[in-house]
Design a protein around this motif. Sequence first.
Motif, PDB file in Angstrom:
ATOM      1  N   MET A 269      35.310   5.377  12.187  1.00 19.65           N
ATOM      2  CA  MET A 269      36.587   4.700  12.283  1.00 19.65           C
ATOM      3  C   MET A 269      37.492   5.533  13.178  1.00 19.65           C
ATOM      4  N   ASN A 270      37.649   5.143  14.429  1.00 17.94           N
ATOM      5  CA  ASN A 270      38.396   5.925  15.404  1.00 17.94           C
ATOM      6  C   ASN A 270      39.818   5.425  15.615  1.00 17.94           C
ATOM      7  N   THR A 271      40.213   4.357  14.923  1.00 18.71           N
ATOM      8  CA  THR A 271      41.528   3.776  15.129  1.00 18.71           C
ATOM      9  C   THR A 271      42.617   4.737  14.665  1.00 18.71           C
ATOM     10  N   ASP A 272      43.710   4.838  15.468  1.00 17.64           N
ATOM     11  CA  ASP A 272      44.849   5.643  15.057  1.00 17.64           C
ATOM     12  C   ASP A 272      45.599   4.920  13.942  1.00 17.64           C
ATOM     13  N   LEU A 273      46.004   5.680  12.931  1.00 22.00           N
ATOM     14  CA  LEU A 273      46.737   5.132  11.795  1.00 22.00           C
ATOM     15  C   LEU A 273      48.009   5.928  11.597  1.00 22.00           C
ATOM     16  N   MET A 274      49.052   5.257  11.131  1.00 23.02           N
ATOM     17  CA  MET A 274      50.302   5.929  10.815  1.00 23.02           C
ATOM     18  C   MET A 274      50.325   6.254   9.326  1.00 23.02           C
ATOM     19  N   ASP A 275      50.913   7.377   8.968  1.00 20.20           N
ATOM     20  CA  ASP A 275      51.078   7.725   7.559  1.00 20.20           C
ATOM     21  C   ASP A 275      51.815   6.596   6.847  1.00 20.20           C
ATOM     22  N   TYR A 276      51.350   6.241   5.649  1.00 15.44           N
ATOM     23  CA  TYR A 276      51.878   5.054   4.967  1.00 15.44           C
ATOM     24  C   TYR A 276      53.371   5.184   4.671  1.00 15.44           C
ATOM     25  N   ASP A 277      53.826   6.353   4.246  1.00 18.58           N
ATOM     26  CA  ASP A 277      55.243   6.533   3.949  1.00 18.58           C
ATOM     27  C   ASP A 277      56.095   6.316   5.197  1.00 18.58           C
ATOM     28  N   GLU A 278      55.574   6.736   6.348  1.00 17.40           N
ATOM     29  CA  GLU A 278      56.304   6.517   7.592  1.00 17.40           C
ATOM     30  C   GLU A 278      56.324   5.039   7.953  1.00 17.40           C
ATOM     31  N   VAL A 279      55.212   4.345   7.687  1.00 14.39           N
ATOM     32  CA  VAL A 279      55.147   2.903   7.968  1.00 14.39           C
ATOM     33  C   VAL A 279      56.290   2.182   7.263  1.00 14.39           C
ATOM     34  N   VAL A 280      56.409   2.416   5.955  1.00 15.51           N
ATOM     35  CA  VAL A 280      57.396   1.646   5.186  1.00 15.51           C
ATOM     36  C   VAL A 280      58.821   2.130   5.436  1.00 15.51           C
ATOM     37  N   SER A 281      58.972   3.317   6.028  1.00 16.22           N
ATOM     38  CA  SER A 281      60.319   3.768   6.394  1.00 16.22           C
ATOM     39  C   SER A 281      60.770   3.152   7.712  1.00 16.22           C
ATOM     40  N   ARG A 282      59.818   2.715   8.546  1.00 13.81           N
ATOM     41  CA  ARG A 282      60.157   2.199   9.871  1.00 13.81           C
ATOM     42  C   ARG A 282      59.979   0.684  10.006  1.00 13.81           C
ATOM     43  N   PHE A 283      59.147   0.102   9.135  1.00 14.77           N
ATOM     44  CA  PHE A 283      58.819  -1.317   9.293  1.00 14.77           C
ATOM     45  C   PHE A 283      58.919  -2.050   7.948  1.00 14.77           C
ATOM     46  N   ASP A 284      59.162  -3.359   8.057  1.00 14.64           N
ATOM     47  CA  ASP A 284      59.118  -4.253   6.899  1.00 14.64           C
ATOM     48  C   ASP A 284      57.873  -5.132   7.024  1.00 14.64           C
ATOM     49  N   PRO A 285      56.957  -5.057   6.065  1.00 21.70           N
ATOM     50  CA  PRO A 285      55.754  -5.895   6.134  1.00 21.70           C
ATOM     51  C   PRO A 285      56.043  -7.333   5.707  1.00 21.70           C
ATOM     52  N   VAL A 286      55.338  -8.262   6.308  1.00 21.56           N
ATOM     53  CA  VAL A 286      55.378  -9.673   5.915  1.00 21.56           C
ATOM     54  C   VAL A 286      53.939 -10.121   5.680  1.00 21.56           C
ATOM     55  N   LEU A 287      53.708 -10.731   4.532  1.00 15.26           N
ATOM     56  CA  LEU A 287      52.363 -11.177   4.169  1.00 15.26           C
ATOM     57  C   LEU A 287      52.283 -12.698   4.182  1.00 15.26           C
ATOM     58  N   GLY A 288      51.069 -13.179   4.402  1.00 20.93           N
ATOM     59  CA  GLY A 288      50.741 -14.578   4.201  1.00 20.93           C
ATOM     60  C   GLY A 288      49.322 -14.613   3.677  1.00 20.93           C
ATOM     61  N   LEU A 289      49.127 -15.148   2.483  1.00 20.52           N
ATOM     62  CA  LEU A 289      47.813 -15.100   1.840  1.00 20.52           C
ATOM     63  C   LEU A 289      47.222 -16.500   1.739  1.00 20.52           C
ATOM     64  N   GLU A 290      46.005 -16.641   2.224  1.00 16.49           N
ATOM     65  CA  GLU A 290      45.292 -17.914   2.174  1.00 16.49           C
ATOM     66  C   GLU A 290      44.058 -17.712   1.306  1.00 16.49           C
ATOM     67  N   VAL A 291      44.011 -18.408   0.190  1.00 13.27           N
ATOM     68  CA  VAL A 291      42.902 -18.243  -0.756  1.00 13.27           C
ATOM     69  C   VAL A 291      42.077 -19.524  -0.790  1.00 13.27           C
ATOM     70  N   HIS A 292      40.779 -19.370  -0.553  1.00  9.87           N
ATOM     71  CA  HIS A 292      39.849 -20.499  -0.610  1.00  9.87           C
ATOM     72  C   HIS A 292      39.124 -20.477  -1.946  1.00  9.87           C
ATOM     73  N   VAL A 293      39.156 -21.592  -2.642  1.00 11.07           N
ATOM     74  CA  VAL A 293      38.568 -21.690  -3.976  1.00 11.07           C
ATOM     75  C   VAL A 293      37.474 -22.751  -3.958  1.00 11.07           C
ATOM     76  N   GLU A 294      36.236 -22.345  -4.229  1.00 15.33           N
ATOM     77  CA  GLU A 294      35.160 -23.325  -4.394  1.00 15.33           C
ATOM     78  C   GLU A 294      35.279 -23.948  -5.784  1.00 15.33           C
ATOM     79  N   LEU A 295      35.318 -25.259  -5.830  1.00 13.64           N
ATOM     80  CA  LEU A 295      35.438 -25.948  -7.115  1.00 13.64           C
ATOM     81  C   LEU A 295      34.083 -26.002  -7.823  1.00 13.64           C
ATOM     82  N   SER A 296      34.137 -26.047  -9.138  1.00 13.57           N
ATOM     83  CA  SER A 296      32.898 -26.047  -9.920  1.00 13.57           C
ATOM     84  C   SER A 296      32.447 -27.461 -10.264  1.00 13.57           C
ATOM     85  N   THR A 297      32.527 -28.360  -9.284  1.00 17.29           N
ATOM     86  CA  THR A 297      31.988 -29.705  -9.462  1.00 17.29           C
ATOM     87  C   THR A 297      30.464 -29.649  -9.372  1.00 17.29           C
TER      88      THR A 297
END
Length: 498
Positions: free
Chosen positions: A1-29
């Motif tokens: 994993m070579n991707t650069d990452l920012m320390d999590y505490d610094e992330v939340v001090s500088r940015f506001d996260p926005v989430l959108g969650l899409e959940v797929h549910v298989e029905l038990s028919t």
Amino acid sequence: MNTDLMDYDEVVSRFDPVLGLEVHVELSTRTKMFCGCPTEFGAEPNTQVCPVCLGLPGSLPVVNRLAVESAIRIGLALNCEIVEWCRFARKNYFYPDMPKNFQISQYDEPIAVNGWLDLELADGEVVRIGIERAHMEEDTGKSLHVGGHTGRIHGADYSLLDYNRSGIPLIEIVTKPVSGTGARAPEVARAYVTALRDLLRGLDVSDVRMDQGSLRCDANVSLMPKGAAEFGTRTETKNINSLRSVERAVRYEMTRQAAVLAGGGTVYQETRHFDEADGSTSAGRRKETSEDYRYFPEPDLVPVAPDREWVERLRSSLPAPPWERRKRIQSDWGLSDPELRDLVNAGAVDLVAATVDAGAAPAEARSWWVSYLAQQANNRGVELAELPITPAQVAAVIAMVGAGTLTTALARNVVDGVLAGEGEPADVVAKRDLAVVSDDSALYAAVDQALSAQPDVAEKIRGGKVAAAGAIVGAVMKATKGQADAKRVRELILERCS
């Protein structure tokens, strides 16, 4: 994993996260969304297919009424408005597991809209998640890419296609943008999917097995610099298949995107894949827009117009939400708020309740699930509910301990056997010869042998130093491979030395 990452505490001090969650549910028919093929999980590849779900020319779909009913019940449980009229659309795109080259879904006219779900976080804080829509669609087939090291099509030697899953009824539940959660965004994402899974299980519309793909989450994440008014560019991490992974994926994307933005780079709107091994995400394809899918109304299906009386009957038949049931359980079992919260956080409430329903005492059921079994789940890196043991099996083990057939140590051995796929608890006891040695004659012989081997200890016991009996108990337990009742062994030792 070579991707650069920012320390999590610094992330939340500088940015506001926005989430959108899409959940797929298989029905038990029992049958698929638009045909009569069975939906049993684990069948031989391509044995549960027909011209309709294979998209053969001239085949026509027919809507599964139970799937529509399940969609309405899900929408009602999520406090959604059930529309008076909706219809299906064709979502056009090419992929080998889409035999028709389009998916029958719902686009701008879903069956349920504008709902909400309240979450209680670990410390008791309640967060309300807005629900944009819940719509009906069909699942795709399944691709297996063989060869290579990623399990994906790039680098694979060849691919296999199983269309058994093609056409299974799906409900996709889409949240409104979730903002204002700050450092708790990953925790909120996990809590939302957990609460949704519990709600759906209570409705009995799906087995919600994330390990089998009947519940899958796509996590959209974007970052806004502090004080910004517009959302950032989002990425969509696809098909996350465990609660723990939902939290890890959101956290990783926050640290990755923050590093990109801080370095002057661009976050692209794209799908991403989650790597269970190291918790990272990797780029998939640049994300399409709705125009790319060329949606248009499905010409072979009439619109769905749920009768209002039917909707109200379904509303009146909804079970109590799981959190209300938990409050009753808390009262019945005499649990403190922290004890109940521990059960909820461990995902053990329903498991303990089912174990109690199978005949176990609440305290013993709770002890097994939140201690030994929770440890086994942690060792395997799975959720507690994903362990291959049922509440009824745990109750059977508890009953054997209560009857004196097993000691606690032997019971753990039996549980290990069940987890290893060796059968029911009674089968494991027989195969591993784990029953407690209850024959006093055999115990007397083991006690006498241990006393003879340690005459100095035997003399101390006879002289009134009862605590010394522990060494003899240990010797007898070792000789009987832990299959003796330690309390009974101690009684026999004191009797012999009296």
